[in-house]
Enzyme design. Structure first.
Site, mmCIF file in Angstrom:
data_model
loop_
_atom_site.group_PDB
_atom_site.id
_atom_site.type_symbol
_atom_site.label_atom_id
_atom_site.label_comp_id
_atom_site.label_asym_id
_atom_site.label_seq_id
_atom_site.Cartn_x
_atom_site.Cartn_y
_atom_site.Cartn_z
ATOM 1 N N GLY A 103 1.253 2.615 -1.965
ATOM 2 C CA GLY A 103 -0.037 2.873 -2.452
ATOM 3 C C GLY A 103 -0.079 3.430 -3.823
ATOM 4 O O GLY A 103 0.822 4.228 -4.023
ATOM 5 N N CYS A 104 -0.967 3.037 -4.838
ATOM 6 C CA CYS A 104 -0.625 3.524 -6.173
ATOM 7 C C CYS A 104 -1.343 4.849 -6.145
ATOM 8 O O CYS A 104 -1.149 5.398 -7.390
ATOM 9 C CB CYS A 104 -1.260 2.331 -7.031
ATOM 10 S SG CYS A 104 -0.307 0.931 -6.968
ATOM 11 N N ILE A 105 -2.489 5.337 -5.448
ATOM 12 C CA ILE A 105 -3.081 6.622 -6.190
ATOM 13 C C ILE A 105 -3.015 7.510 -4.632
ATOM 14 O O ILE A 105 -3.145 7.202 -3.563
ATOM 15 C CB ILE A 105 -4.411 6.289 -6.369
ATOM 16 C CG1 ILE A 105 -4.632 5.527 -7.682
ATOM 17 C CG2 ILE A 105 -5.496 7.566 -6.655
ATOM 18 C CD1 ILE A 105 -5.980 4.553 -7.785
#
Lengths: 105, 156
Positions: A103-105
């Site tokens: 997941g990027c955030i």
């Protein structure tokens, strides 16, 4: 696939040391994994995060990101980074015996 | 043999549009999540991201943005930027991507350093007080390079 031995039990890990089979994990292994990652002591607050990681993984099949941890684990982001300085979600996932959260955030 | 891992990044945010600010924030936050040290340096219109009065009103650039796939002329019509910003913000909210003010606060909480560029602050006639509390300092380009020593510099 690689293996490591915690508490005298051989477990499967990926090349970064994350458990590939979370069912092989036992709570008693956590302090040993933590020490390997440079955390000398696991406090009650560490455990709150570790247990939350396991819970999220059981529910959703994937570990939470730092943002999710900050919003829902009851431990704010600032404290998460104090507890797990080299990346809270990543480190807590490793100690909790679940795969690395994506997941990027 | 695997390459040497990245241990430190210094990210420059130079643009003041929604699409100009988010990528740098995502990279900084992502670096911290990986245990990589990160500093953010806001320059020129990127300063709007840490400007108390402006950071809640960042808009998407709809002119000169071929990625939107509609006529430039359309993008310049009154209200188009507002509508597109609204659309984008809705989509981001659904994906649980934080707003810019919330994101910046979160990044400061991760231990990343937030810095404003002195030349730009002077150029726009700003003071430290115009910037959000999380900004650690207003620094010169020379000081930026000193802080960036030993890491990677990413310009956005």
């Amino acid at each position: 696939m690689q293996t490591r031995t915690y508490m005298g039990t051989v477990v499967s890990v990926d090349d970064q040391g994350f458990f590939t089979d979370p069912t092989q994990w036992r709570e008693a292994m956590a302090p040993e994994i933590a020490r390997q990652e440079g955390l000398a002591d696991l406090t009650e607050r560490h455990w709150q995060v570790i247990k939350f990681m396991r819970h999220e993984y059981d529910e959703k099949g994937t570990g939470p990101t730092v943002r999710v941890l900050g919003k829902t684990s009851g431990v704010p982001i600032k404290e998460l980074y104090e507890l797990f300085p080299r990346g809270p979600a990543k480190l807590a996932a490793k100690i909790a015996g679940i795969p690395k959260p994506r997941g990027c955030i | 043999m695997s390459a040497e891992p990245i241990t430190k990044v210094s990210i420059i945010i130079s643009k003041g549009s929604l699409d100009g600010i988010y990528p740098g924030l995502i990279m900084a936050n992502g670096a911290r999540a990986e245990g990589i040290d990160a500093d953010l340096f806001f320059t020129f219109f990127g300063l709007d991201a840490i400007h108390k009065a402006r950071h809640e009103h960042i808009k998407m650039a709809t002119v000169g943005n071929p990625g939107l796939h509609f006529a430039t002329l359309l993008g310049g019509l009154p209200g188009v930027s507002t509508v597109m910003t609204h659309y984008m913000s809705n989509r981001m909210e659904k994906l649980d991507i934080p707003t810019i003010p919330e994101f910046i606060e979160m990044i400061a909480d991760t231990g990343a350093g937030l810095y404003a560029c002195k030349a730009s602050v002077d150029l726009f006639g700003l003071e430290k007080n115009d910037l959000i509390a999380q900004v650690a300092d207003i620094i010169t380009v020379g000081e930026f390079y000193e802080k960036a020593a030993g890491g990677q510099i990413i310009f956005t």
